[in-house]
Scaffold this active site. Sequence first.
Site, PDB file in Angstrom:
ATOM      1  N   ASN A   1      85.439  11.388 -36.961  1.00 42.00           N
ATOM      2  CA  ASN A   1      86.233  10.560 -37.722  1.00 42.00           C
ATOM      3  C   ASN A   1      87.011   9.635 -36.362  1.00 42.00           C
ATOM      4  O   ASN A   1      87.318  10.340 -35.297  1.00 42.00           O
ATOM      5  CB  ASN A   1      87.298  10.874 -38.368  1.00 42.00           C
ATOM      6  CG  ASN A   1      88.125   9.947 -39.064  1.00 42.00           C
ATOM      7  OD1 ASN A   1      87.798   8.829 -39.364  1.00 42.00           O
ATOM      8  ND2 ASN A   1      89.532  10.091 -39.197  1.00 42.00           N
TER       9      ASN A   1
ATOM     10  N   HIS B   1      90.584   7.703 -35.308  1.00 38.13           N
ATOM     11  CA  HIS B   1      91.749   7.139 -36.082  1.00 38.13           C
ATOM     12  C   HIS B   1      92.710   6.657 -35.162  1.00 38.13           C
ATOM     13  O   HIS B   1      92.599   6.813 -33.815  1.00 38.13           O
ATOM     14  CB  HIS B   1      92.496   8.641 -36.072  1.00 38.13           C
ATOM     15  CG  HIS B   1      93.813   8.534 -36.806  1.00 38.13           C
ATOM     16  ND1 HIS B   1      93.893   8.178 -38.128  1.00 38.13           N
ATOM     17  CD2 HIS B   1      95.010   8.684 -36.338  1.00 38.13           C
ATOM     18  CE1 HIS B   1      95.312   8.081 -38.610  1.00 38.13           C
ATOM     19  NE2 HIS B   1      96.017   8.144 -37.438  1.00 38.13           N
TER      20      HIS B   1
ATOM     21  N   SER C   1      91.753   7.668 -31.348  1.00 39.92           N
ATOM     22  CA  SER C   1      91.197   9.419 -31.173  1.00 39.92           C
ATOM     23  C   SER C   1      89.871   9.404 -31.914  1.00 39.92           C
ATOM     24  O   SER C   1      90.025   9.081 -33.097  1.00 39.92           O
ATOM     25  CB  SER C   1      92.225  10.461 -31.469  1.00 39.92           C
ATOM     26  OG  SER C   1      93.612  10.140 -30.877  1.00 39.92           O
TER      27      SER C   1
HETATM   28  C1  GRF Z   1      89.991   1.006 -37.473  1.00 38.36           C
HETATM   29  O1  GRF Z   1      90.991   0.754 -36.783  1.00 38.36           O
HETATM   30  C2  GRF Z   1      89.808   2.493 -37.811  1.00 38.36           C
HETATM   31  O2  GRF Z   1      90.421   3.329 -36.707  1.00 38.36           O
HETATM   32  C3  GRF Z   1      90.759   2.677 -39.116  1.00 38.36           C
HETATM   33  O3  GRF Z   1      90.494   1.699 -39.842  1.00 38.36           O
HETATM   34  C4  GRF Z   1      89.810   0.655 -38.867  1.00 38.36           C
HETATM   35  C5  GRF Z   1      88.297   0.439 -39.339  1.00 38.36           C
HETATM   36  O4  GRF Z   1      87.878  -0.968 -38.813  1.00 38.36           O
HETATM   37  N1  GRF Z   1      90.918   3.961 -39.502  1.00 38.36           N
HETATM   38  P1  GRF Z   1      86.317  -1.163 -39.092  1.00 38.36           P
HETATM   39  O5  GRF Z   1      85.934  -1.122 -40.427  1.00 38.36           O
HETATM   40  O6  GRF Z   1      85.611  -0.038 -38.071  1.00 38.36           O
HETATM   41  O7  GRF Z   1      86.241  -2.646 -38.538  1.00 38.36           O
END
Ligand code: GRF
Length: 201
Positions: free
Chosen positions: A112, A114, A141
């Site tokens: 994942n 984050h 991360s």
């Molecule tokens: C990213 O910032 C990710 O880290 C967070 O949600 C956002 C998703 O963006 N959990 P995308 O859908 O990859 O454009």
Amino acid sequence: MRADARKRVAILISGSGSNMVTLAKSMTGDHPARPCLVLSNRPDAGGLDKAKALGIPTAVVDHQDFKGDREAFENALNTALDEARPDILCLAGFMRILTPVFTGHWAGRCLNIHPSLLPKYKGLHTHQRALDAGDAEAGCSVHEVTAELDGGPILGQARVPIQPGDTADTLAARVLVQEHLLYPAVLRRFTAGDRTPVTLP
Ligand code: GRF
């Protein structure tokens, strides 16, 4: 590398899918993996059309069809995943909390991203929380997914200095640039069996 020796990667999304796109585009040439499925829990996720444009099979398992029955939702996720036979799952902006049954099933095979420097700011509103705390830096991360939300072993981090006047939106935009560098770098290393954390920049 022989095509049948490559790892198969399923990418789970809920939204625009920009991380999904950078992951998918990284898996070409001598990369030891290829995308096999983009799976969304939202039928209107913008990333679905982007995946189709890249020629990647897509599927939707709409969590709203399951009325809070997480076990049934996750069973449907696994049915879609089993058809695609992934070796690795990449959660990329996938906004559903997964049960220990699901995370246990995929243990050691699920990553994942984050948008914080874990272990700081698990959960939502990470950028605002970093600003409110007066932090000098933020970042992102990539970690292994375990039963603890945003809590598994860290496989890579990228740091982003916080600038005077930053808002949650301006900071998020700069962190996202780093997400797009970090996640492919970690996936490549992880796919090769190396769990040494990646540090960017
Ligand atoms: C990213 O910032 C990710 O880290 C967070 O949600 C956002 C998703 O963006 N959990 P995308 O859908 O990859 O454009």
